[in-house]
Design an enzyme around this catalytic site. Structure first.
Site, mmCIF file in Angstrom:
data_model
loop_
_atom_site.group_PDB
_atom_site.id
_atom_site.type_symbol
_atom_site.label_atom_id
_atom_site.label_comp_id
_atom_site.label_asym_id
_atom_site.label_seq_id
_atom_site.Cartn_x
_atom_site.Cartn_y
_atom_site.Cartn_z
ATOM 1 N N THR A 15 57.975 49.327 22.111
ATOM 2 C CA THR A 15 57.459 48.557 20.976
ATOM 3 C C THR A 15 58.308 47.307 20.771
ATOM 4 O OG1 THR A 15 57.035 48.555 18.568
ATOM 5 C CG2 THR A 15 58.831 49.947 19.326
ATOM 6 N N ASN A 17 58.476 46.159 17.678
ATOM 7 C CA ASN A 17 58.664 46.173 16.223
ATOM 8 C C ASN A 17 59.876 47.038 15.853
ATOM 9 O OD1 ASN A 17 58.517 46.834 13.481
ATOM 10 N ND2 ASN A 17 56.292 46.564 13.420
ATOM 11 N N LYS A 20 59.499 49.959 13.320
ATOM 12 C CA LYS A 20 58.905 51.183 13.880
ATOM 13 C C LYS A 20 59.975 52.023 14.566
ATOM 14 C CE LYS A 20 54.173 49.777 15.203
ATOM 15 N NZ LYS A 20 53.305 49.733 16.404
ATOM 16 N N ASP A 72 49.931 52.516 18.233
ATOM 17 C CA ASP A 72 49.079 51.500 17.630
ATOM 18 C C ASP A 72 48.770 51.973 16.216
ATOM 19 O OD1 ASP A 72 47.976 48.940 17.893
ATOM 20 O OD2 ASP A 72 45.961 49.788 18.000
ATOM 21 N N ASP A 151 53.924 47.510 3.390
ATOM 22 C CA ASP A 151 54.519 48.569 2.559
ATOM 23 C C ASP A 151 54.562 48.237 1.060
ATOM 24 O OD1 ASP A 151 54.822 50.464 4.515
ATOM 25 O OD2 ASP A 151 56.881 49.926 5.004
ATOM 26 N N HIS A 176 52.114 58.061 7.812
ATOM 27 C CA HIS A 176 51.216 58.157 8.967
ATOM 28 C C HIS A 176 52.022 58.345 10.257
ATOM 29 C CE1 HIS A 176 52.548 54.161 8.147
ATOM 30 N NE2 HIS A 176 51.934 53.584 9.163
ATOM 31 N N ARG A 177 53.143 57.612 10.340
ATOM 32 C CA ARG A 177 54.007 57.662 11.537
ATOM 33 C C ARG A 177 54.650 59.041 11.660
ATOM 34 N NH1 ARG A 177 55.712 53.021 10.567
ATOM 35 N NH2 ARG A 177 54.094 52.184 11.914
HETATM 36 P P1 ITT Z 1 54.041 46.921 18.763
HETATM 37 O O1 ITT Z 1 52.577 46.743 19.092
HETATM 38 O O2 ITT Z 1 54.965 46.164 19.652
HETATM 39 O O3 ITT Z 1 54.436 48.379 18.615
HETATM 40 P P2 ITT Z 1 53.246 45.806 16.212
HETATM 41 O O4 ITT Z 1 53.965 45.550 14.921
HETATM 42 O O5 ITT Z 1 52.408 44.684 16.771
HETATM 43 O O6 ITT Z 1 54.316 46.307 17.291
HETATM 44 P P3 ITT Z 1 50.814 47.322 15.928
HETATM 45 O O7 ITT Z 1 50.070 46.568 16.973
HETATM 46 O O8 ITT Z 1 50.673 48.809 15.879
HETATM 47 O O9 ITT Z 1 52.388 47.093 16.016
HETATM 48 O O10 ITT Z 1 50.445 46.657 14.551
HETATM 49 C C1 ITT Z 1 50.333 47.396 13.426
HETATM 50 C C2 ITT Z 1 50.539 46.511 12.222
HETATM 51 O O11 ITT Z 1 50.109 47.274 11.089
HETATM 52 C C3 ITT Z 1 52.007 46.192 11.972
HETATM 53 O O12 ITT Z 1 52.414 44.996 12.608
HETATM 54 C C4 ITT Z 1 52.029 46.087 10.459
HETATM 55 O O13 ITT Z 1 51.565 44.814 10.052
HETATM 56 C C5 ITT Z 1 51.009 47.140 10.037
HETATM 57 N N1 ITT Z 1 51.677 48.442 9.835
HETATM 58 C C6 ITT Z 1 51.646 49.523 10.657
HETATM 59 N N2 ITT Z 1 52.400 50.512 10.185
HETATM 60 C C7 ITT Z 1 52.933 50.047 9.031
HETATM 61 C C8 ITT Z 1 53.809 50.591 8.077
HETATM 62 O O14 ITT Z 1 54.355 51.794 8.217
HETATM 63 N N3 ITT Z 1 54.128 49.836 7.030
HETATM 64 C C9 ITT Z 1 53.614 48.611 6.870
HETATM 65 N N4 ITT Z 1 52.795 48.020 7.713
HETATM 66 C C10 ITT Z 1 52.448 48.730 8.811
#
Ligand code: ITT
Length: 195
Positions: A15, A17, A20, A72, A151, A176-177
């Site tokens: 990832t 992020n 995460k 995702d 959040d 959710h995670r």
């Molecule tokens: P990777 O794909 O590299 O893992 P990303 O941030 O782009 O990183 P996603 O494609 O899964 O990840 O995007 C999900 C988005 O949804 C994330 O960037 C946030 O904006 C939002 N999101 C997901 N989980 C969240 C959480 O626990 N709290 C707040 N926002 C969240």
């Protein structure tokens, strides 16, 4: 069931992020799994969360040559026909939380959910996916300094505090995670995986 020589007490999370990673590490450590992190990048196809996680996990496992997980995730708002959903990352970077609040300014149905799909794959097997969902509602203003992205907008069901007001430990108890990773961990621990 597959045959194994991989250690089943560690896994690499692909990832970009860092939020995460911190959350996932806390969750998986508690479940006896060590998390390695690689910011490798992977191809995100068009499709639902499961499609993206499946394809991404397969791509990353083949590229790295070992078992991996990807995630995702997104926030889905019922009154907005489940927007931003799979576009959550893009919408966060463009409209941001203020933009979401504007879209919701005349909306009384505040129901929303976060969804997370963990995709797991090895170089020699087909991907598996694990879904976690947390129900809640969108607030009327941003609240709290913790967490990331949406959040400060999201109030989990039964709470009068947003995810932004909860510390990581508390969010990790029922997010959710947490749910998707817990499903993954229960499954992973009973696998034997062949190289
Ligand atoms: P990777 O794909 O590299 O893992 P990303 O941030 O782009 O990183 P996603 O494609 O899964 O990840 O995007 C999900 C988005 O949804 C994330 O960037 C946030 O904006 C939002 N999101 C997901 N989980 C969240 C959480 O626990 N709290 C707040 N926002 C969240």
């Amino acid at each position: 069931m597959l045959k194994s020589s991989y250690k089943l007490n560690s896994i690499t999370f692909i990832t970009g992020n860092p939020h995460k990673v911190k959350e996932a590490r806390g969750i998986l450590n508690n479940l006896g799994i060590t998390l390695e992190h690689a910011d490798l990048g992977y191809v995100e196809i068009q499709g639902n969360l499961e499609d993206v996680a499946r394809y991404g996990a397969k791509y990353a496992a083949l590229r790295l040559g070992k078992p991996v997980i990807v995630e995702d995730a997104g926030m889905f708002i019922k009154a907005l026909k489940w927007f931003p959903g799979t576009y959550s990352s893009y919408v966060q970077d463009t409209l941001g939380n203020k933009g979401i609040l504007k879209l919701m300014s005349d909306v009384s149905d505040r129901y929303a959910e976060f969804r997370s799909v963990i995709g797991f794959c090895t170089p020699k097997t087909e991907p598996e996916v694990f879904l976690g969902t947390v129900k809640g509602r969108i607030g009327y203003e941003e609240k709290g300094e913790h967490g990331f992205a949406y959040d400060p907008l999201f109030y989990p069901e039964g709470y009068d505090k947003s995810f932004g007001e909860l510390g990581r430990k508390e969010k990790n108890q029922f997010s959710h995670r947490r749910k998707s990773l817990e499903k993954f961990a229960s499954w992973y621990k009973i696998q034997e995986i062949s190289k």
